[in-house]
Design a protein around this motif. Sequence first.
Motif, mmCIF file in Angstrom:
data_model
loop_
_atom_site.group_PDB
_atom_site.id
_atom_site.type_symbol
_atom_site.label_atom_id
_atom_site.label_comp_id
_atom_site.label_asym_id
_atom_site.label_seq_id
_atom_site.Cartn_x
_atom_site.Cartn_y
_atom_site.Cartn_z
ATOM 1 N N ASP A 191 0.841 -1.199 0.000
ATOM 2 C CA ASP A 191 0.000 0.000 0.000
ATOM 3 C C ASP A 191 0.874 1.246 0.000
ATOM 4 O O ASP A 191 1.921 1.271 0.655
ATOM 5 C CB ASP A 191 -0.917 0.019 1.222
ATOM 6 C CG ASP A 191 -1.921 -1.128 1.207
ATOM 7 O OD1 ASP A 191 -2.495 -1.379 0.134
ATOM 8 O OD2 ASP A 191 -2.103 -1.765 2.258
ATOM 9 N N PRO A 192 0.478 2.304 -0.726
ATOM 10 C CA PRO A 192 1.279 3.534 -0.759
ATOM 11 C C PRO A 192 1.190 4.311 0.551
ATOM 12 O O PRO A 192 0.260 4.120 1.343
ATOM 13 C CB PRO A 192 0.655 4.329 -1.919
ATOM 14 C CG PRO A 192 -0.750 3.836 -2.002
ATOM 15 C CD PRO A 192 -0.706 2.388 -1.610
ATOM 16 N N TYR A 193 2.183 5.166 0.786
ATOM 17 C CA TYR A 193 2.232 6.109 1.917
ATOM 18 C C TYR A 193 2.292 5.407 3.278
ATOM 19 O O TYR A 193 1.925 5.978 4.293
ATOM 20 C CB TYR A 193 1.019 7.061 1.899
ATOM 21 C CG TYR A 193 0.724 7.636 0.542
ATOM 22 C CD1 TYR A 193 1.668 8.415 -0.131
ATOM 23 C CD2 TYR A 193 -0.495 7.386 -0.076
ATOM 24 C CE1 TYR A 193 1.394 8.925 -1.394
ATOM 25 C CE2 TYR A 193 -0.781 7.896 -1.332
ATOM 26 C CZ TYR A 193 0.176 8.668 -1.992
ATOM 27 O OH TYR A 193 -0.093 9.165 -3.244
ATOM 28 N N MET A 194 2.766 4.160 3.300
ATOM 29 C CA MET A 194 2.809 3.408 4.562
ATOM 30 C C MET A 194 4.237 3.164 5.052
ATOM 31 O O MET A 194 4.436 2.506 6.056
ATOM 32 C CB MET A 194 2.089 2.052 4.399
ATOM 33 C CG MET A 194 0.629 2.157 4.027
ATOM 34 S SD MET A 194 -0.350 3.064 5.246
ATOM 35 C CE MET A 194 -0.276 1.925 6.624
ATOM 36 N N LEU A 244 1.268 0.539 -7.545
ATOM 37 C CA LEU A 244 1.369 1.391 -8.726
ATOM 38 C C LEU A 244 1.704 2.838 -8.377
ATOM 39 O O LEU A 244 2.372 3.533 -9.151
ATOM 40 C CB LEU A 244 0.052 1.331 -9.511
ATOM 41 C CG LEU A 244 -0.296 -0.031 -10.123
ATOM 42 C CD1 LEU A 244 -1.657 0.011 -10.797
ATOM 43 C CD2 LEU A 244 0.773 -0.462 -11.118
ATOM 44 N N VAL A 245 1.269 3.320 -7.212
ATOM 45 C CA VAL A 245 1.514 4.719 -6.838
ATOM 46 C C VAL A 245 3.009 4.952 -6.601
ATOM 47 O O VAL A 245 3.629 5.829 -7.213
ATOM 48 C CB VAL A 245 0.698 5.109 -5.588
ATOM 49 C CG1 VAL A 245 1.064 6.527 -5.142
ATOM 50 C CG2 VAL A 245 -0.791 5.019 -5.884
ATOM 51 N N ASP A 246 3.599 4.164 -5.707
ATOM 52 C CA ASP A 246 5.029 4.321 -5.419
ATOM 53 C C ASP A 246 5.884 3.964 -6.630
ATOM 54 O O ASP A 246 6.910 4.587 -6.890
ATOM 55 C CB ASP A 246 5.425 3.440 -4.229
ATOM 56 C CG ASP A 246 4.842 3.941 -2.919
ATOM 57 O OD1 ASP A 246 4.423 5.115 -2.889
ATOM 58 O OD2 ASP A 246 4.789 3.173 -1.945
ATOM 59 N N GLY A 247 5.436 2.940 -7.383
ATOM 60 C CA GLY A 247 6.188 2.557 -8.576
ATOM 61 C C GLY A 247 6.207 3.661 -9.612
ATOM 62 O O GLY A 247 7.240 3.941 -10.236
ATOM 63 N N GLY A 248 5.059 4.317 -9.791
ATOM 64 C CA GLY A 248 4.995 5.427 -10.741
ATOM 65 C C GLY A 248 5.855 6.604 -10.293
ATOM 66 O O GLY A 248 6.477 7.286 -11.120
#
Length: 531
Positions: A51-54, A85-89
């Motif tokens: 999960d992003p932002y964790m 996908l968020v952190d990967g992008g």
Amino acid sequence: MAIAIYARKSSESEDRQVQSLEDQMKALRQIAERESLTIQECFVEAKSAKDPYMRPEFQRLVKKIQEGTIDGVLTWSMNRLSRNLVDGGLIAHLLQSGQLRFIRTPERTYLPEDNALLLSIENGMATSFIQDLRKNVKRGMQGKVERGWFPAKAPLGYINNAYTREIDIDTDRLILVRKAWEQLIQGGLTISDIFHELKAAGLTRRASNGTVTPLQQSALYQLFRNPFYAGIVVYKGKSYPGKHKPIVSALEFEQAQTKLGKVHKRKRKNELLYSGLFRCGVCGCAVVGEIKHKVNPRTGLDKIYKYYRCTGAKGCSKRAVTEDQVTESVLRSFDSISMPRSFQEWAEAECRRQADIDAESLGKSEALLREQIASLNARRDRLDLMRVDGEIDASEYLRLKQPFGVEAKELQAKLATVTTAESRLVEYLHQRFELAALANSYAAQPLTAQRSMLGSLGTEHSIIHGKIRIDVDPVLKEIATFRPLKTGSEWPKTGSVIAAIPLWYSLIKRIRKIARMHVLHKLSESNAEMS
């Protein structure tokens, strides 16, 4: 050039096969030393990246890259940086925009001029891995429940077996937990009284991290309301017959609920006894129960009829059978496997005697496997030394090391089977013999106990074209076909070897052989899941 190391490992299943943080740091520092790179800062964390932002350390790394204080990143693999996908992008954007001059892993270097498609594919694969993993975990847990095993932390009095992935009795706490149930059922003591006695006796809870914590009174209420102790697994609101050894009988559990004053029994006529216990023999769909009411036009009385049929979800026939027809088949099956309680005691004693005879050969097998594992570890250590001393390069090291992992898993699986098979066999036979001894009392048992007994009788009960088929466990089938047991012939005394009645001993041998095959099959399935 300012270089940073980013290392991450999660305790979750996605990262169980990933190198430890120490190993990651060691390998990345070796790369930096070999390529004369100066490490400015290390970012290390034990967090999941699904999960992003964790991840606070990852966010701090990104901030420093955006501020221009970090130019390059060393990491074990791209999926250490991101599995969403968020952190990967974000990482792909920092690299493509030139804010990040390179990302270096032991296998390759990623540069701003590289094709953006490559990073997108790798990040997509990492994200897809997590999504597939979630589905597989859910499917695996549901399958485990349907096989009769609780897919979570075992309740007080039980312990999770790390080798078989099943649930064993916690021998350190069993006596006190059983005593608590007996005190509640016998009456005369309040929950508070029972709690203080157990606390004084030293009963504690085992936390998930292995630490021991004091017992709380609220936990005692949860214990007495949990049908797990009567052999029933409840998962997502549904009940399944459990394969673990119950601490109390279904009747004792019902008595305990009455003592607690929390159970308001419904009238039996409105309950569907066989709901969820049968499947359609044609399409495999669930068999559902339905209740119909018919009013007699003369008397005006309402009569209730209960039917069971396939859901018809796959276009199958919905031909129904009545509950009375199902009950008749079930009673015939239980009547065929019934045995006197005294025979159960003799048979279990003979099985234990045979187990003692087999113990010596099993001990030799276990010792041999431990020797093979020790030899394998020694060979693996020598290979590691060859790599450290520079006798072989990285590619040769990986090629030679790969077979060790497969061989180690096979040996550990065999060792787990040898060390647990006999105890599983004794437990399995006890459950079968106990069910056969209780078979004659099936009709007198409460609803919960009847459902549990029918589930223990077999797991493949079906209804096909209006005909009922009751699945009977292979050990119970052997008992059902043993003619001397039905004619009331006298069985020998424990340990006797009287030649005039060899049939009784041949029965025990056949039963142990069938049961051993069943237990070994279940253990191999568990080992396959673990690998």
